[in-house]
Design an enzyme around this catalytic site. Structure first.
Site, PDB file in Angstrom:
ATOM      1  N   SER A 142      -2.612  34.041   7.097  1.00  0.00           N
ATOM      2  CA  SER A 142      -3.668  33.046   6.931  1.00  0.00           C
ATOM      3  C   SER A 142      -3.261  32.024   5.862  1.00  0.00           C
ATOM      4  O   SER A 142      -2.221  31.383   5.990  1.00  0.00           O
ATOM      5  CB  SER A 142      -4.988  33.739   6.598  1.00  0.00           C
ATOM      6  OG  SER A 142      -6.075  32.856   6.748  1.00  0.00           O
TER       7      SER A 142
ATOM      8  N   ASP B 141      -7.889  34.255  17.895  1.00  0.00           N
ATOM      9  CA  ASP B 141      -8.004  33.551  16.628  1.00  0.00           C
ATOM     10  C   ASP B 141      -8.151  32.050  16.862  1.00  0.00           C
ATOM     11  O   ASP B 141      -7.317  31.438  17.534  1.00  0.00           O
ATOM     12  CB  ASP B 141      -6.742  33.821  15.802  1.00  0.00           C
ATOM     13  CG  ASP B 141      -6.787  33.244  14.408  1.00  0.00           C
ATOM     14  OD1 ASP B 141      -7.786  32.595  14.050  1.00  0.00           O
ATOM     15  OD2 ASP B 141      -5.806  33.454  13.667  1.00  0.00           O
TER      16      ASP B 141
ATOM     17  N   HIS C 135      -8.470  36.931  14.019  1.00  0.00           N
ATOM     18  CA  HIS C 135      -7.782  36.470  12.817  1.00  0.00           C
ATOM     19  C   HIS C 135      -7.643  37.584  11.781  1.00  0.00           C
ATOM     20  O   HIS C 135      -8.634  38.098  11.264  1.00  0.00           O
ATOM     21  CB  HIS C 135      -8.539  35.287  12.209  1.00  0.00           C
ATOM     22  CG  HIS C 135      -7.840  34.647  11.053  1.00  0.00           C
ATOM     23  ND1 HIS C 135      -6.657  33.968  11.179  1.00  0.00           N
ATOM     24  CD2 HIS C 135      -8.161  34.608   9.728  1.00  0.00           C
ATOM     25  CE1 HIS C 135      -6.279  33.519  10.002  1.00  0.00           C
ATOM     26  NE2 HIS C 135      -7.177  33.893   9.099  1.00  0.00           N
TER      27      HIS C 135
END
Length: 304
Positions: A165, A246, A278
């Site tokens: 991320s 995601d 995600h």
């Protein structure tokens, strides 16, 4: 009488926080639960915390897997956790366990960085921390650095920089700086691993732009990688993992596409993690699809 956030006038609301007209920032995620380092009697993995720099405050957690030969040198896995640039910690149970699992599976000396978060230290502090932590690792090339585990166990010809991320974004930035500035002699970035990475240009980037007051607009190279930074990326191989469910999947795909078009001389691999959202692999590590992410990271590191 103190004014509550309910009584204040709202100025901005983002996915991770609210900003009130008096300047107050209200984070919308609970404070992270912090656990101390500990040794795992089941696997033989040892962990400890280290100070990278005192000012600004920057620390890391080190993970050393069990080895039968104390003279064995291990690849170094420098990791930046996901955070939205304002939440999470390297020292939460989820990220401790995640990096511990990678250290055991891939047989690496892992360094998980507790980098700056907004609002205490607004962006670009985290980018400076990412680069500082990589330089700190590199400072052990002469085996006289400040951290004994890196002096004794690190193979600095096999350094992997990784993150998920926001940490994937920081990974790109740190490795792009290697291509631009370089590192100490004897240090080689063998690969970069970006898992479910965040980059701008695929939706509303206002949250990142707000967190980074000195931003250069939507084309800021920290938000949206510049072609020249991609072309001189300072590593030989890149692994990009994207999650099927995601919303940021397209960010990872676009990164790979741009990297291929940039003229960079290395090799890049794109892997789609089927069935995952995600960063689900961090929070639901026992799921079969999550285990596959772990195995892929380990195989990428140990690829000959």
């Amino acid at each position: 009488m103190a004014t509550t956030t309910q009584e204040k006038e709202l100025k901005h609301e983002f996915n991770f926080f609210r900003v009130y007209k008096d300047g107050t920032v209200e984070l919308l995620r609970p404070p992270p639960t912090i656990i101390p380092p500990f040794d795992d009697p089941n696997t033989g993995l040892r962990t400890k915390d280290a100070v990278v720099t005192a000012n600004p405050p920057l620390s890391a957690r080190l993970f050393l897997p069990k080895t039968t030969n104390p003279n064995t040198k291990l690849p170094v896995f420098l990791f930046f956790q996901g955070s939205g640039f304002c939440a999470r910690s390297a020292f939460t149970p989820e990220y401790h366990n995640h990096v511990a699992a990678i250290a055991n599976e891939a047989n690496v000396l892992a360094v998980s960085v507790e980098y700056a978060k907004f609002p205490l230290r607004p962006l670009p502090a985290c980018y400076y921390d990412a680069w500082s932590s990589l330089q700190w690792v590199a400072s052990h090339a002469s085996v006289t650095g400040p951290e004994s585990w890196l002096n004794e166990h690190a193979d600095l010809h096999r350094v992997f920089v990784a993150g998920n991320s926001a940490g994937g974004n920081l990974t790109h930035w740190a490795v792009s700086q290697v291509g631009k500035i370089g590192l100490a002699p004897g240090v080689r970035i063998a690969g970069a691993i970006l898992v479910h990475p965040f980059f701008g240009g695929i939706g509303d980037d206002s949250q990142w732009l707000y967190m980074c007051p000195e931003n250069e607009g939507p084309e800021d190279p920290r938000l949206k990688p510049a072609a020249e930074d991609l072309r001189r990326l300072g590593c030989e191989r890149v692994l990009v993992c994207v999650a099927e469910k995601d919303p940021l999947l397209v960010a990872g795909e676009k990164y790979v596409e741009a990297l291929k078009k940039s003229g960079w001389s290395g090799s890049v691999e794109l892997v789609v993690n089927l069935g995952l959202g995600h960063c689900n692999h961090v929070y639901e590590p026992d799921e079969d699809n999550a285990r596959e992410v772990l195995r892929k990271i380990a195989s990428f590191i140990n690829q000959q």
